[in-house]
Design a protein around this motif. Structure first.
Motif, PDB file in Angstrom:
ATOM      1  N   THR B 244      30.826  83.569   2.010  1.00 16.45           N
ATOM      2  CA  THR B 244      31.734  84.697   2.230  1.00 16.45           C
ATOM      3  C   THR B 244      31.087  85.992   1.748  1.00 16.45           C
ATOM      4  O   THR B 244      31.094  87.000   2.458  1.00 16.45           O
ATOM      5  CB  THR B 244      33.044  84.470   1.443  1.00 16.45           C
ATOM      6  N   PHE B 245      30.523  85.916   0.560  1.00 16.06           N
ATOM      7  CA  PHE B 245      29.863  87.090   0.013  1.00 16.06           C
ATOM      8  C   PHE B 245      28.711  87.529   0.922  1.00 16.06           C
ATOM      9  O   PHE B 245      28.521  88.722   1.181  1.00 16.06           O
ATOM     10  CB  PHE B 245      29.357  86.765  -1.399  1.00 16.06           C
ATOM     11  N   GLY B 246      27.958  86.554   1.421  1.00 17.14           N
ATOM     12  CA  GLY B 246      26.844  86.869   2.325  1.00 17.14           C
ATOM     13  C   GLY B 246      27.326  87.579   3.577  1.00 17.14           C
ATOM     14  O   GLY B 246      26.693  88.530   4.045  1.00 17.14           O
ATOM     15  N   ILE B 247      28.432  87.141   4.117  1.00 19.49           N
ATOM     16  CA  ILE B 247      28.960  87.782   5.329  1.00 19.49           C
ATOM     17  C   ILE B 247      29.413  89.210   5.002  1.00 19.49           C
ATOM     18  O   ILE B 247      29.161  90.144   5.761  1.00 19.49           O
ATOM     19  CB  ILE B 247      30.111  86.951   5.924  1.00 19.49           C
ATOM     20  N   ILE B 248      30.042  89.371   3.858  1.00 16.71           N
ATOM     21  CA  ILE B 248      30.514  90.724   3.499  1.00 16.71           C
ATOM     22  C   ILE B 248      29.319  91.664   3.308  1.00 16.71           C
ATOM     23  O   ILE B 248      29.328  92.801   3.800  1.00 16.71           O
ATOM     24  CB  ILE B 248      31.372  90.670   2.220  1.00 16.71           C
ATOM     25  N   GLU B 268      27.488  87.556  14.305  1.00 22.38           N
ATOM     26  CA  GLU B 268      28.686  87.795  13.503  1.00 22.38           C
ATOM     27  C   GLU B 268      29.807  86.862  13.933  1.00 22.38           C
ATOM     28  O   GLU B 268      30.525  86.293  13.094  1.00 22.38           O
ATOM     29  CB  GLU B 268      29.156  89.245  13.665  1.00 22.38           C
ATOM     30  N   THR B 269      29.945  86.708  15.238  1.00 28.13           N
ATOM     31  CA  THR B 269      31.027  85.875  15.745  1.00 28.13           C
ATOM     32  C   THR B 269      30.885  84.443  15.273  1.00 28.13           C
ATOM     33  O   THR B 269      31.841  83.831  14.793  1.00 28.13           O
ATOM     34  CB  THR B 269      31.039  85.925  17.282  1.00 28.13           C
ATOM     35  N   VAL B 270      29.661  83.898  15.398  1.00 27.67           N
ATOM     36  CA  VAL B 270      29.493  82.498  15.011  1.00 27.67           C
ATOM     37  C   VAL B 270      29.604  82.344  13.497  1.00 27.67           C
ATOM     38  O   VAL B 270      30.116  81.335  13.004  1.00 27.67           O
ATOM     39  CB  VAL B 270      28.176  81.935  15.573  1.00 27.67           C
ATOM     40  N   ALA B 271      29.170  83.354  12.748  1.00 27.99           N
ATOM     41  CA  ALA B 271      29.364  83.310  11.295  1.00 27.99           C
ATOM     42  C   ALA B 271      30.864  83.255  10.992  1.00 27.99           C
ATOM     43  O   ALA B 271      31.306  82.516  10.117  1.00 27.99           O
ATOM     44  CB  ALA B 271      28.736  84.533  10.633  1.00 27.99           C
ATOM     45  N   PHE B 272      31.609  84.018  11.745  1.00 27.03           N
ATOM     46  CA  PHE B 272      33.069  84.011  11.585  1.00 27.03           C
ATOM     47  C   PHE B 272      33.637  82.623  11.889  1.00 27.03           C
ATOM     48  O   PHE B 272      34.458  82.090  11.147  1.00 27.03           O
ATOM     49  CB  PHE B 272      33.671  85.064  12.520  1.00 27.03           C
ATOM     50  N   ALA B 301      31.428  69.771  11.187  1.00 30.66           N
ATOM     51  CA  ALA B 301      31.446  70.782  12.249  1.00 30.66           C
ATOM     52  C   ALA B 301      31.027  72.140  11.680  1.00 30.66           C
ATOM     53  O   ALA B 301      30.324  72.906  12.340  1.00 30.66           O
ATOM     54  CB  ALA B 301      32.838  70.873  12.866  1.00 30.66           C
ATOM     55  N   GLY B 302      31.438  72.411  10.455  1.00 31.78           N
ATOM     56  CA  GLY B 302      31.059  73.677   9.830  1.00 31.78           C
ATOM     57  C   GLY B 302      29.550  73.796   9.711  1.00 31.78           C
ATOM     58  O   GLY B 302      28.969  74.819  10.095  1.00 31.78           O
ATOM     59  N   PHE B 303      28.913  72.745   9.245  1.00 26.74           N
ATOM     60  CA  PHE B 303      27.459  72.846   9.102  1.00 26.74           C
ATOM     61  C   PHE B 303      26.782  72.898  10.469  1.00 26.74           C
ATOM     62  O   PHE B 303      25.816  73.629  10.667  1.00 26.74           O
ATOM     63  CB  PHE B 303      26.891  71.701   8.266  1.00 26.74           C
ATOM     64  N   ALA B 304      27.323  72.136  11.415  1.00 24.02           N
ATOM     65  CA  ALA B 304      26.767  72.195  12.769  1.00 24.02           C
ATOM     66  C   ALA B 304      26.821  73.630  13.290  1.00 24.02           C
ATOM     67  O   ALA B 304      25.890  74.107  13.945  1.00 24.02           O
ATOM     68  CB  ALA B 304      27.540  71.256  13.692  1.00 24.02           C
ATOM     69  N   THR B 305      27.898  74.330  12.973  1.00 22.18           N
ATOM     70  CA  THR B 305      28.026  75.712  13.439  1.00 22.18           C
ATOM     71  C   THR B 305      26.975  76.610  12.798  1.00 22.18           C
ATOM     72  O   THR B 305      26.421  77.497  13.451  1.00 22.18           O
ATOM     73  CB  THR B 305      29.437  76.242  13.130  1.00 22.18           C
TER      74      THR B 305
END
Ligand code: HEM
Lengths: 545, 326
Positions: B244-248, B268-272, B301-305
């Motif tokens: 989360t911090f990385g995305i911010i 950004e979208t896929v990170a979201f 699924a999260g890691f696959a993303t």
């Protein structure tokens, strides 16, 4: 929303049969329906499903071309998939993040979230003001327990327990037979973190929405030769995207003067640094009549910031200057910008520099005497394999233009809007605009048209593309996001624990019983409980319960 | 001089060395795993007795880690020592690999005079380092997990191999957009978080295998389902706030670099999407009926993303992150 695993199961989604048997009027039925809908919407399961939907709904935004990001890719998609494209269009697939279904999902999620979190927080808050729950009768039935006989006096044992449980919320009770108990609880901050996390999500959403409503963004090309741009009206921009509540009359006024564009490149043409030396006058300067300019350098990663507006350098290019001299000795110069067309970064450019013969008023005559210098411009020209002009470096090392001078009707009087970068193709097709000379020119070269008119390539001025952004919501979003991470860390790292001590007086000492219950992350309580138990029962021989 | 060729050559050599050492570590962890199975079967009985004692606690769902893998059974000394010895060698090799790997990354930075996370080669390489590092920390804290090391090394080696071949990029300076201290903050936290997420991703998959007893041969040898589930949860809980911090920080950087803090660029979208999936995982863990298998699916699924974001979005979809290039 992350209820501890020990929370009671969620109420069933809709259970009309669970209602009291007496007959209800239509109002009652409607209320029951509303209540059930609300319960269903705010249940954890619904929140989960909505989270999934949100993830799923966002994916096409990454996989399909999005108009807001790159309209050309959408056009390509239309060309490649002529049948699918209109369907995707109707479904909002090219504008996923502006589509009603995407908005519906996140709005429902937000409602679900408030409905889920607020009542729970309230409940925990009430719980926090009540003393910790009474010590269960049979501590041995708890997930964690230990007991031991000790020679310690009950009072001493209790005092030690109090010391070990410093920082826990505690209460002491007496039971018949001189038995005393301590109930201790900790980890309430977890709920606080949870609440903060979820509420700040809503804060982020509100900040985003506000920014979209009251923000704007515009692009403008400014020549890097001391030219100025003032943010006073939409008309100054080449393109402008306004928020719903922006009508363009109330822009933050400020002016920017671009003095110089400076780039450095690696030998292979890869850019190393970009920047533009500018000077600006802020809104306050302008209002108070200050005439001096503040120097500043806009570079990649370093926009100019003034009064909540940001000015970015998003591109650069060149404006070749041409002078047309008619046989009667009159001449005109123009240095309109040409646009880069090569995406690999060589800054090979195309454009159309347009001229009207001075003093010609008669419409018929105007239509035969207009001139456009079109073609390709290379900042560092070289000859390609097929004899065409290529650019081998983006910097101005050997400016060269392959010009195609056209004479005739540019269509300026037709009242249709024209691109500054191209000539009207219809006029070429109809023969009203013809090529009258072609040449490869360096700076200072002249080309002569059949009627004796000359076109001289005078020089090149770099230009920069400035993007102005105004988003009053962004600081709110950032603040909410930081609070969100804090809340998240709090709620994920704090564990809710219960701990009970029961001390029975016995002949020459006491019997101590301990019990523990984890309300979150149960798996992690074992070691912690054992440590506490070891400390408490340390001077005694611990009997396993 | 923009790149120091000698230093960058040594960086490459260390990378190759890392690959070799990891391969060896993989051999030993596989051997350990195979041997550990024999040991566990041999001491099945005492293990069951222990579990029975746990069960008498009624509502207790508390799970302790299974008794330290075979190492405290005195009766089967030969198997124990063998499995244990392989395991120790495996861990030592992993430590060596981490040192070499860190050296490779540091030299890359020294060779290019910049933060060494500027392209996919460097990014994926660091991600693998993080994954192995996270695993070593975990094994130190919970030694019983050690025999599962082979399942962490398998995807790491796969990624490392791709990194060294398909993704390999000569040491070079980065484009102007990446010349910012934000690369240190944003890309490093994202790398840390993504590398860590590999562990729960693998743990959740193993959990599913264990749960469903399929493939049975594999399932029999795995650590207990609860241990895996707990591992996945613990690491996710740590890595998620970091992600989360990385995305911010990415958004803050984007505000300075691209003119807006969020623009639904493909990356950004896929990170979201990944973020939402991990949020869903945490929620599922707290929802009756979703707690075990479904939660594990979501975590995988999260890691696959995240992997999808790294490879597909960088290499197939054009976006603003693309200059980070292959
Ligand atoms: C809202 C904005 C941003 C978000 C959500 C975001 C998200 C991410 C994510 C999830 C990754 C992990 C990459 C992966 O799995 O492949 C990543 C990597 C990276 N980001 Fe960002 N980022 C943002 C802004 C930026 C900006 C502004 C820059 C630089 C100008 C940047 C540069 C990088 C680089 C260099 C990497 C590593 C290399 C790569 O994966 O290709 N990011 N970002």
């Amino acid at each position: 929303m992350s209820s501890p695993p020990t929370a009671p199961p969620q109420p069933p989604v809709t259970t009309p049969d669970g209602e009291p048997p007496h007959r209800r009027g239509p109002l009652g039925t409607a209320l029951a329906f509303l209540r059930n809908t609300w319960r269903g919407l705010t249940s954890m399961r619904t929140a989960l499903v909505l989270l999934f939907l949100l993830a799923l709904a966002a994916l096409p935004g990454a996989l399909l071309p999005q108009r807001s990001l790159n309209a050309f890719l959408v056009d390509d998609f239309y060309a490649d998939h002529p049948t699918a494209a209109p369907i995707v269009e109707v479904l909002g697939g090219f504008e996923v993040f502006a589509s009603p279904w995407f908005a519906a999902i996140y709005l429902l999620l937000m409602i679900s979230l408030v409905g889920c979190v607020l009542p729970r927080s309230l409940e925990y808050w009430r719980g926090m003001r009540q003393p910790p729950v009474a010590t269960p009768r049979n501590l041995a039935r708890l997930p964690h327990h230990a007991a031991a006989d000790t020679t310690e006096e009950p009072d001493a044992a209790l005092a030690r327990a109090r010391g070990l449980l410093r920082g826990w919320r505690r209460t002491e009770r007496s039971e018949p037979g001189g038995v005393r108990t301590i109930s201790a609880e900790k980890g309430f901050l977890r709920e606080t973190g949870n609440l903060v996390f979820h509420l700040s999500l809503i804060g982020i959403l509100l900040g985003l929405a506000g920014g979209k409503m009251y923000g704007y963004e515009g692009d403008v090309i400014v020549r890097a030769d001391g030219s100025e741009f003032c943010n006073s009206s939409i008309l100054g921009y080449d393109t402008f995207r306004a928020g719903l509540r922006v009508d363009g009359t109330n822009l933050n006024e400020f002016c920017v003067r671009v003095d110089r564009f400076a780039g450095t490149w690696l030998p292979n043409g890869q850019p190393a640094t970009f920047g533009a030396d500018v000077a600006y006058q802020s809104g306050a300067d302008l209002r108070s009549g200050v005439t001096s300019w503040r120097p500043e350098r806009i570079a990649v990663n370093h926009p100019l910031r003034t009064d909540g507006d940001r000015v970015y350098l998003t591109g650069y290019g060149y404006a070749p200057e041409f002078t047309v001299t008619w046989p009667d000795g009159q001449s005109r110069s123009s240095d309109i910008q040409w646009r880069p067309v090569d995406t690999s970064g060589s800054q090979l450019s195309e454009g159309a520099t347009k001229f009207e013969r001075p003093g010609v008023e008669d419409p018929e005559q105007r239509r035969t005497t207009q001139i456009a210098v079109t073609g390709t411009f290379a900042p560092t020209g070289a000859i390609g394999p097929d004899g065409e002009l290529v650019s081998v470096h983006p910097d101005l090392r050997a400016p060269t233009a392959d010009v195609n001078v056209m004479l005739g009707d540019l269509g300026i009087d037709d009242g249709r809007g024209q691109s500054i970068f191209t000539v009207d193709q219809q006029k070429i097709d109809s023969g009203e605009l013809r090529t009258v000379a072609e040449d490869r020119m360096g700076i200072g070269d002249t080309v002569r048209l059949p009627d004796g008119t000359t076109v001289r390539f005078d020089g090149v001025t770099p230009w920069v593309n400035l993007q102005v952004g105004h988003d009053p919501g962004q600081l709110w979003v950032l603040g909410a996001a930081i609070v969100m991470v804090g809340g998240l860390a709090l709620s994920l790292s704090i564990k809710r624990r219960r701990f009970w001590v029961r001390v029975h007086p016995s002949g020459d000492g006491s019997r101590i019983e301990l019990g523990g219950l984890a309300r979150t992350d149960r798996a992690g309580y074992g070691e912690e409980f054992d440590r506490l138990a070891d400390d408490l029962l340390a001077p005694t021989d611990k009997k396993d319960g | 001089m923009l790149v120091d060729p000698i230093t960058s050559m040594w960086s490459d050599r260390l990378f190759q060395g890392t690959l070799v050492v990891l391969l060896l570590a993989m051999v030993f962890t596989s051997l350990e795993y195979a041997a550990a199975r024999v040991a566990r079967v041999a001491r099945k009985e005492p293990a069951t007795v222990g579990a029975g004692a746990e069960d008498t606690t009624g509502t207790a769902v508390e799970v302790t880690e299974p008794p330290a893998d075979a190492s405290d059974g005195a009766g089967d000394r030969p198997t124990r020592t063998r499995s244990d010895r392989y395991g120790r060698i495996g861990v030592s090799l992993m430590i060596l690999a981490v040192l070499l790997h860190a050296g490779s990354i540091v030299l890359r930075g020294l060779a290019t005079y910049r933060w060494p996370l500027g392209n996919m080669y460097e990014f994926t390489s660091a991600l693998c380092l993080m994954a192995v590092g996270a695993w070593l920390v975990l094994v130190r804290k919970h030694p019983t997990l050690r025999p599962a090391g082979v399942f962490v090394l398998t995807p790491v080696l796969l990624l490392m191999f791709l990194t060294g071949t398909v993704l390999y990029a000569e040491a070079a300076p980065v484009v102007p957009a990446l010349q910012s201290y934000w690369i240190i903050i944003h890309v490093t936290t994202i790398t840390l978080a993504s590398g860590m997420m590999l562990v729960p991703g693998v743990a959740s998959l193993l959990f599913l295998i264990k749960r469903n007893e399929r493939p049975a041969a594999l399932a029999a040898k795995l650590p207990g389902a609860e241990v895996l589930d707990r591992l996945a949860y613990r690491v996710t809980v740590f890595a998620f706030p970091l992600y989360t911090f990385g995305i911010i920080t990415g958004a803050v950087w984007a505000e300075a670099a691209w003119g807006r803090f969020w623009g639904w660029d493909p990356k950004e979208t896929v990170a979201f999407v990944a973020w939402v999936l991990y949020a869903a995982y945490l929620h599922a863990r707290a929802t009756a009926g979703w707690r075990s298998s479904r939660a594990a699916w979501i975590n995988s699924a999260g890691f696959a993303t995240i992997v999808f974001n790294l490879f597909f979005i960088n290499m197939v979809v054009a976006g603003l992150h693309s200059y980070a290039g292959v």
